[in-house]
Design an enzyme around this catalytic site. Structure first.
Site, PDB file in Angstrom:
ATOM      1  N   HIS A  98      -9.137   3.352  -1.501  1.00  0.00           N
ATOM      2  CA  HIS A  98      -7.382   3.162  -1.495  1.00  0.00           C
ATOM      3  C   HIS A  98      -7.089   2.464  -2.772  1.00  0.00           C
ATOM      4  CE1 HIS A  98      -3.561   2.114  -0.418  1.00  0.00           C
ATOM      5  NE2 HIS A  98      -3.886   0.988   0.226  1.00  0.00           N
ATOM      6  N   CYS A 105       0.778  -1.198  -0.049  1.00  0.00           N
ATOM      7  CA  CYS A 105       0.102   0.014   0.022  1.00  0.00           C
ATOM      8  C   CYS A 105       0.737   1.301  -0.175  1.00  0.00           C
ATOM      9  CB  CYS A 105      -0.942  -0.097   1.050  1.00  0.00           C
ATOM     10  SG  CYS A 105      -2.148  -1.397   1.190  1.00  0.00           S
TER      11      CYS A 105
END
Length: 402
Positions: free
Chosen positions: A341, A86
């Site tokens: 995200h 991420c």
């Protein structure tokens, strides 16, 4: 011991960011072009032909530098594709900054993209490498893994479950409230606290509103040497610190790990503060964009980043310390909670908010005279993750300063 750092050696002179969301109308190629168009179209002093090299962050929306060179029609420029869970967008930014600071290039672009909504799955697609079966945490879903933070924290610090639930609810409420002020957020509506608290459960005590969304998006930054920055813009953003750490990943086998901290975050925060000369982050940092993938994650991060004392965050959050008008605003743009995200883009999206805030262009969420911002990305699971922390400032100075 901290990194040597590149404090005030490079600066951001242009940024672009797409609207995040269910972008059924746009491919990954389209999103990359859209982010670049804002970046270069808004500044006549920036010329795309002058860019020497590119760093692209993406987890699964393309392989090799061709992912970027084809849609942008780049003619034989170096394009480095990076991936770090991420933190992939932040990793592109970190490497691009080092490319300029080293003297190898004069002008570079860091860009990140992810196209998740077309996968047909509600979540991230991973291809885990073969193992011997000891990495038990990989059998958990992400919500299940992060849901362990909540009861662990309550057990360690003697926090009543209802009080912790109120703090988690406040995080989601705050970030949705901020996101409602942001035209590029995926979710642009405030959500009542009772709706957040009573939402259907996903894992443990995590409800739907405790989890960040899945979205598509892209964001980019142009980076040059600090001494050249004013040639390109009157409002550059100077890089004060860049820190990345990958943990040993022993959580499933380490009885000492109690799921109430991210050791990787503690290390990167300490390193970044040393690079930037930050003594007291609570007073020197104007605002922070952090990786609120789940509401208890943001709570733990507040302590790991030194914004409050261990065992106190649940009180400070409910008291409004981290609200838009609080002592240290956290996620003024709405965070992952409002944006979703798209993995490769999130780190650069956080920097985009700092870019807008320093220029006074954040509209209804504009802060009063911000000077120093922190961005944070987390990739992986509690006890087995990578962490990135950056510090960026409005002024090129010898020290920090709010």
């Amino acid at each position: 011991m901290s990194s040597n750092g590149i404090r005030d050696k490079v600066a951001i002179v242009g940024m672009g960011c797409t609207r995040f969301g269910e972008r059924w109308d746009a491919s990954a190629d389209d999103l990359l072009v859209e982010a670049m168009a804002e970046c270069f179209g808004a500044n006549p002093r920036l010329d795309r032909d002058d860019i020497d090299a590119y760093w692209l962050g993406t987890l699964g929306s393309g392989q090799s530098g061709l992912t970027l060179s084809k849609p942008l029609a780049l003619d034989y420029k170096p394009v480095t594709r990076v991936e770090n869970y991420c933190a992939s967008g932040s990793e592109a930014f970190r490497n691009a900054c080092y490319g300029v600071a080293s003297g190898a290039y004069d002008r570079v672009v860091a860009i990140g993209v992810e196209k998740l909504k077309d996968s047909g799955f509600s979540g991230l697609l991973r291809g885990d490498p073969p193992g011997d079966g000891t990495a038990a945490e990989l059998s958990f879903t992400a919500p299940a893994a992060f849901s362990m933070l909540d009861p662990a924290y309550c057990a360690r610090f003697g926090v009543d479950l209802a009080e912790m639930r109120a703090a988690m609810t406040h995080v989601a409420w705050k970030n949705h409230r901020n996101g409602a002020l942001n035209p590029k957020a995926q979710f642009r509506a405030e959500v009542a606290k009772d709706k957040i608290t009573n939402a259907p459960l996903v894992a443990g005590r995590l409800g739907i509103f405790d989890c960040s969304g899945v979205s598509d998006g892209a964001a980019c930054a142009v980076i040059v040497r600090a001494e050249d920055a004013l040639n390109y813009t009157d409002t550059p953003m100077y890089v004060k610190a860049l820190s990345l750490a990958a943990g040993p990943g022993r959580a499933s086998m380490d009885p000492a790990y109690d799921y109430t901290t991210f050791p990787e975050v503690v290390h990167t925060a300490r390193d970044a503060y040393a690079q930037a000369g930050i003594i007291n982050p609570r007073t020197e940092i104007s605002f922070a964009e952090v990786h609120d993938c789940f509401t208890p994650t943001e709570l733990i991060l507040m302590e790991d980043l030194g914004f409050t004392d261990p065992g106190q965050v649940w009180k400070d959050v409910v008291a409004g310390d981290f609200d838009l008008d609080g002592r240290l605003p956290i996620n003024p743009d709405g965070g992952l909670k409002s944006f979703g995200h798209p993995v490769g883009a999130s780190g650069l999206r956080m920097l985009y908010e700092a870019w807008l805030q320093f220029q006074g262009k954040a509209d209804g969420r504009q802060l009063d005279d911000p000077r120093l911002a922190l961005t944070h990305n987390l990739g992986g699971r509690p006890g087995a993750c990578v962490s990135f922390v950056s510090l960026v400032g409005r002024d090129r100075t010898a020290g920090g300063g709010r």
